[in-house]
Design an enzyme around this catalytic site. Structure first.
Site, PDB file in Angstrom:
ATOM      1  N   LYS A   1       0.827   3.402  -6.050  1.00 22.74           N
ATOM      2  CA  LYS A   1       0.480   2.263  -5.346  1.00 22.74           C
ATOM      3  C   LYS A   1       1.017   0.932  -5.746  1.00 22.74           C
ATOM      4  O   LYS A   1       1.603   0.132  -5.057  1.00 22.74           O
ATOM      5  CB  LYS A   1      -1.015   2.122  -5.019  1.00 22.74           C
ATOM      6  CG  LYS A   1      -1.520   3.189  -4.242  1.00 22.74           C
ATOM      7  CD  LYS A   1      -3.162   3.100  -3.995  1.00 22.74           C
ATOM      8  CE  LYS A   1      -3.548   4.285  -3.188  1.00 22.74           C
ATOM      9  NZ  LYS A   1      -4.959   4.606  -3.234  1.00 22.74           N
TER      10      LYS A   1
ATOM     11  N   LYS B   1     -19.236   2.844  26.511  1.00 26.98           N
ATOM     12  CA  LYS B   1     -19.834   3.780  25.444  1.00 26.98           C
ATOM     13  C   LYS B   1     -19.263   5.231  25.974  1.00 26.98           C
ATOM     14  O   LYS B   1     -19.361   5.551  27.168  1.00 26.98           O
ATOM     15  CB  LYS B   1     -21.108   3.811  25.363  1.00 26.98           C
ATOM     16  CG  LYS B   1     -21.769   4.777  24.675  1.00 26.98           C
ATOM     17  CD  LYS B   1     -23.335   4.649  24.693  1.00 26.98           C
ATOM     18  CE  LYS B   1     -24.000   5.776  23.680  1.00 26.98           C
ATOM     19  NZ  LYS B   1     -25.064   6.070  24.187  1.00 26.98           N
TER      20      LYS B   1
ATOM     21  N   ILE C   1      -2.386  -4.793   4.395  1.00 26.03           N
ATOM     22  CA  ILE C   1      -2.557  -6.040   4.215  1.00 26.03           C
ATOM     23  C   ILE C   1      -2.009  -6.437   2.762  1.00 26.03           C
ATOM     24  O   ILE C   1      -1.105  -7.557   2.875  1.00 26.03           O
ATOM     25  CB  ILE C   1      -3.922  -6.623   4.353  1.00 26.03           C
ATOM     26  CG1 ILE C   1      -4.462  -6.102   5.783  1.00 26.03           C
ATOM     27  CG2 ILE C   1      -4.037  -8.076   3.953  1.00 26.03           C
ATOM     28  CD1 ILE C   1      -6.105  -6.368   5.961  1.00 26.03           C
ATOM     29  N   VAL C   2      -2.246  -5.598   2.102  1.00 26.87           N
ATOM     30  CA  VAL C   2      -1.783  -6.074   0.557  1.00 26.87           C
ATOM     31  C   VAL C   2      -0.296  -6.044   0.345  1.00 26.87           C
ATOM     32  O   VAL C   2       0.414  -6.796  -0.258  1.00 26.87           O
ATOM     33  CB  VAL C   2      -2.603  -5.249  -0.746  1.00 26.87           C
ATOM     34  CG1 VAL C   2      -2.244  -3.754  -0.808  1.00 26.87           C
ATOM     35  CG2 VAL C   2      -2.457  -6.256  -2.174  1.00 26.87           C
TER      36      VAL C   2
ATOM     37  N   ASN D   1     -16.496   2.672   6.080  1.00 24.52           N
ATOM     38  CA  ASN D   1     -16.544   3.309   4.850  1.00 24.52           C
ATOM     39  C   ASN D   1     -17.847   2.774   4.062  1.00 24.52           C
ATOM     40  O   ASN D   1     -18.490   2.085   4.734  1.00 24.52           O
ATOM     41  CB  ASN D   1     -15.493   3.052   3.944  1.00 24.52           C
ATOM     42  CG  ASN D   1     -14.948   1.695   3.831  1.00 24.52           C
ATOM     43  OD1 ASN D   1     -15.598   1.148   3.118  1.00 24.52           O
ATOM     44  ND2 ASN D   1     -13.979   1.410   4.461  1.00 24.52           N
TER      45      ASN D   1
ATOM     46  N   LYS E   1       3.402  -0.395  -3.226  1.00 25.18           N
ATOM     47  CA  LYS E   1       3.158  -1.630  -2.377  1.00 25.18           C
ATOM     48  C   LYS E   1       3.890  -3.082  -3.111  1.00 25.18           C
ATOM     49  O   LYS E   1       3.439  -4.055  -2.834  1.00 25.18           O
ATOM     50  CB  LYS E   1       1.656  -1.854  -2.545  1.00 25.18           C
ATOM     51  CG  LYS E   1       1.268  -0.665  -1.616  1.00 25.18           C
ATOM     52  CD  LYS E   1      -0.315  -0.764  -1.306  1.00 25.18           C
ATOM     53  CE  LYS E   1      -1.168   0.325  -0.649  1.00 25.18           C
ATOM     54  NZ  LYS E   1      -2.064   0.171   0.256  1.00 25.18           N
TER      55      LYS E   1
HETATM   56  O1  PMT Z   1     -17.298  -2.895  -2.056  1.00 25.47           O
HETATM   57  P1  PMT Z   1     -17.980  -1.969  -3.263  1.00 25.47           P
HETATM   58  O2  PMT Z   1     -19.437  -1.448  -2.607  1.00 25.47           O
HETATM   59  O3  PMT Z   1     -18.735  -3.223  -4.279  1.00 25.47           O
HETATM   60  O4  PMT Z   1     -17.211  -1.001  -3.869  1.00 25.47           O
HETATM   61  C1  PMT Z   1     -15.977  -1.606  -4.481  1.00 25.47           C
HETATM   62  C2  PMT Z   1     -14.670  -0.772  -4.118  1.00 25.47           C
HETATM   63  C3  PMT Z   1     -14.946   0.778  -4.519  1.00 25.47           C
HETATM   64  C4  PMT Z   1     -14.377  -0.817  -2.456  1.00 25.47           C
HETATM   65  C5  PMT Z   1     -13.552  -1.578  -4.709  1.00 25.47           C
HETATM   66  O5  PMT Z   1     -13.789  -1.405  -6.090  1.00 25.47           O
HETATM   67  C6  PMT Z   1     -12.315  -1.012  -4.228  1.00 25.47           C
HETATM   68  O6  PMT Z   1     -11.773   0.001  -4.899  1.00 25.47           O
HETATM   69  N1  PMT Z   1     -11.534  -1.363  -3.321  1.00 25.47           N
HETATM   70  C7  PMT Z   1     -10.256  -0.948  -2.852  1.00 25.47           C
HETATM   71  C8  PMT Z   1     -10.616   0.256  -1.850  1.00 25.47           C
HETATM   72  C9  PMT Z   1      -9.228   0.894  -1.255  1.00 25.47           C
HETATM   73  O7  PMT Z   1      -9.316   0.711  -0.066  1.00 25.47           O
HETATM   74  O8  PMT Z   1      -8.413   1.314  -1.903  1.00 25.47           O
HETATM   75  P2  PMT Z   1      -7.125   2.150  -1.429  1.00 25.47           P
HETATM   76  O9  PMT Z   1      -6.852   2.742  -2.622  1.00 25.47           O
HETATM   77  O10 PMT Z   1      -7.531   2.797  -0.024  1.00 25.47           O
HETATM   78  O11 PMT Z   1      -6.192   0.732  -0.853  1.00 25.47           O
HETATM   79  C10 PMT Z   1      -5.395   0.528  -1.968  1.00 25.47           C
HETATM   80  C11 PMT Z   1      -5.187  -1.019  -1.839  1.00 25.47           C
HETATM   81  O12 PMT Z   1      -4.565  -1.342  -0.495  1.00 25.47           O
HETATM   82  C12 PMT Z   1      -6.402  -1.860  -2.050  1.00 25.47           C
HETATM   83  O13 PMT Z   1      -6.250  -2.981  -2.440  1.00 25.47           O
HETATM   84  C13 PMT Z   1      -6.695  -2.069  -0.492  1.00 25.47           C
HETATM   85  O14 PMT Z   1      -7.443  -3.144  -0.121  1.00 25.47           O
HETATM   86  C14 PMT Z   1      -5.468  -2.431   0.189  1.00 25.47           C
HETATM   87  N2  PMT Z   1      -5.315  -1.768   1.754  1.00 25.47           N
HETATM   88  C15 PMT Z   1      -5.431  -0.728   1.920  1.00 25.47           C
HETATM   89  C16 PMT Z   1      -5.204  -0.423   3.240  1.00 25.47           C
HETATM   90  C17 PMT Z   1      -4.825  -1.260   4.146  1.00 25.47           C
HETATM   91  N3  PMT Z   1      -4.757  -1.002   5.445  1.00 25.47           N
HETATM   92  N4  PMT Z   1      -4.615  -2.687   3.651  1.00 25.47           N
HETATM   93  C18 PMT Z   1      -4.756  -2.998   2.373  1.00 25.47           C
HETATM   94  O15 PMT Z   1      -4.585  -4.196   2.098  1.00 25.47           O
END
Ligand code: PMT
Length: 415
Positions: free
Chosen positions: A352, A303, A322-323, A224, A356
């Protein structure tokens, strides 16, 4: 908030939303701001200079080469006069001129000649707004620290539906007020940085940042647009606030902030292993990484070759969350998640937070230009079980300091 003594120059460009500029000027004047108006020629097709003169109580400037104006308040004087230039509405044409640094009328010349911050309230047809050229221009301007306020979505004057409506005058006034509050806070922050206690002193903070890459084969991956800027800014700010910081970083092109221990990873699986390997020692965990929710079920050894078939189906499998895993530990650190949303921010972020089992969540609107993924600025709405704070648009370093100060407060409230 009173805007007493604030000198705001309103630029009006050609667009149907120009009729809202009179209301904007009126609302700013109500808050005791000093307001002067500069119009482009095309703006005059939508609203008369007389109207704007009447509401601002000042002559409206429109000509770059007006001998009378040059003798008095010429463009350099106007450029020096302003504390803030707000162009509302800002047409696609004006955005393009500002991006290129053109100065072929009074307004664009002022923008080059001013040391004042510049804010733009884009307004245009949704297709023009979505055009790659306009999006590119907005990104370039945002990278130059120009504030991009809006646009809103909705039904447009031409009947189209989509993004491109100018924010309402009162929404713009609120952003102007926030801008000046923030500028004051920044000045106070700078003045008192050396006096501030370090609210994270003695605490270990682990962060994740950047994207993950989920391999399809030896040369391709799913990923992404996360640049890592937000997470790295948080790591740097956490050190400044006294923490011992471990940063688990996906593949990004950023150098390690001073004093930070960095662990580089590629995939979500690797990020999970790095986090879980050191989480027991942490008091605070901040998940800023944009972790891929899914990864290819099978990584091809070689590939993947193009075949005669018109489509290729790749089966994906869920990655570990992870979180959520950290928040479910028996001895869980204070756990802060991020939420990247494009609509209904509070509803999704609170969902969330609850699902979570997080202590706090920082939500950003990643549908707006000039913030979120890969930009230098961001704005966050921070939620916890019984509270909510909006941290307004600013550069990610400043925002990181504000978020971490809030995290420190909540940490000590709960420990
Ligand atoms: O990196 P930049 O270009 O500065 O941009 C910053 C950002 C937009 C990436 C950042 O501010 C941000 O929003 N990060 C979280 C992005 C995300 O994955 O959001 P989510 O809504 O999909 O996930 C929710 C939370 O779960 C997040 O804390 C994520 O780290 C966590 N997660 C998600 C999926 C996963 N498999 N494991 C996780 O820990």
């Amino acid at each position: 908030m009173s805007l007493t003594g604030k000198r705001i120059l309103i630029g009006v460009t050609g667009g149907i939303a120009a009729y809202k500029s009179a209301e904007l000027v009126r609302r700013l004047k109500e808050r005791q701001a000093e307001v002067k108006v500069v119009m482009t020629d095309s703006a005059k097709a939508f609203i008369t200079p007389l109207t704007l003169q009447a509401v601002s109580g000042e002559p409206v400037s429109d000509a770059l080469l007006d001998p009378a104006a040059e003798a008095g308040m010429g463009h350099i004087e106007l450029a020096k006069w302003a504390d803030l230039i707000l162009i509302a509405p800002a047409s696609a044409n004006t955005l393009a001129k500002l991006t290129a640094g053109l100065a072929d009328d009074l307004l664009t010349t002022l923008c080059l000649a001013t040391p004042a911050p510049l804010a733009l309230a884009p307004a245009m047809n949704q297709q023009m707004y979505r055009h790659a050229a306009t999006q590119h221009n907005l990104q370039v301007l945002a990278d130059r620290q120009v504030h991009i306020w809006g646009p809103a979505q909705g039904v447009q004057a031409c009947g189209d539906v989509g993004p491109g409506r100018m924010l309402e005058p009162l929404e713009l006034v609120a952003l102007v007020e926030r801008h000046f509050t923030e500028t004051t806070v920044q000045a106070e922050d700078q003045a008192t940085t050396h006096l501030n206690a370090q609210p994270l002193a003695g605490l270990k903070v682990m962060l994740t940042a950047g994207p993950t890459r989920e391999a399809l084969d030896p040369v391709r991956f799913l990923s992404n647009h996360s640049s890592g800027k937000m997470g790295f800014a948080l790591a740097e700010a956490a050190v400044a606030l006294g923490a011992e910081v471990t940063l688990v970083a996906g593949p990004v092109a950023l150098s390690t902030p001073l004093g930070v221990t960095r662990i580089d990873v590629e995939s979500a699986q690797q990020m999970q292993a790095a986090v879980m390997g050191a989480i027991a020692q942490q008091q605070i965990f901040i998940a800023c990484a944009a972790v891929a929710d899914y990864a290819p079920k099978v990584v091809a050894e070689h590939k993947i070759k193009k075949t005669a078939a018109d489509s290729l189906i790749i089966e994906l499998t869920k990655n570990p969350d992870i979180v959520a895993e950290v928040a479910a530990l028996a001895d869980t650190p204070f756990t802060v998640g991020f939420a990247a949303e494009t609509q209904d921010i509070e509803i999704y972020a609170r969902d969330k937070l609850k699902r979570k089992k997080l202590d706090m969540i920082a939500a950003n609107n990643v549908a707006l230009a000039g913030q979120g993924f890969n930009s230098d600025d961001n704005a966050l709405s921070v939620f916890w079980s019984n509270g909510h704070v909006d941290l307004p648009l600013t550069n990610k370093s400043q925002l990181a300091l504000h978020l971490l100060t809030l995290i420190a407060e909540r940490y000590y409230d709960t420990h």
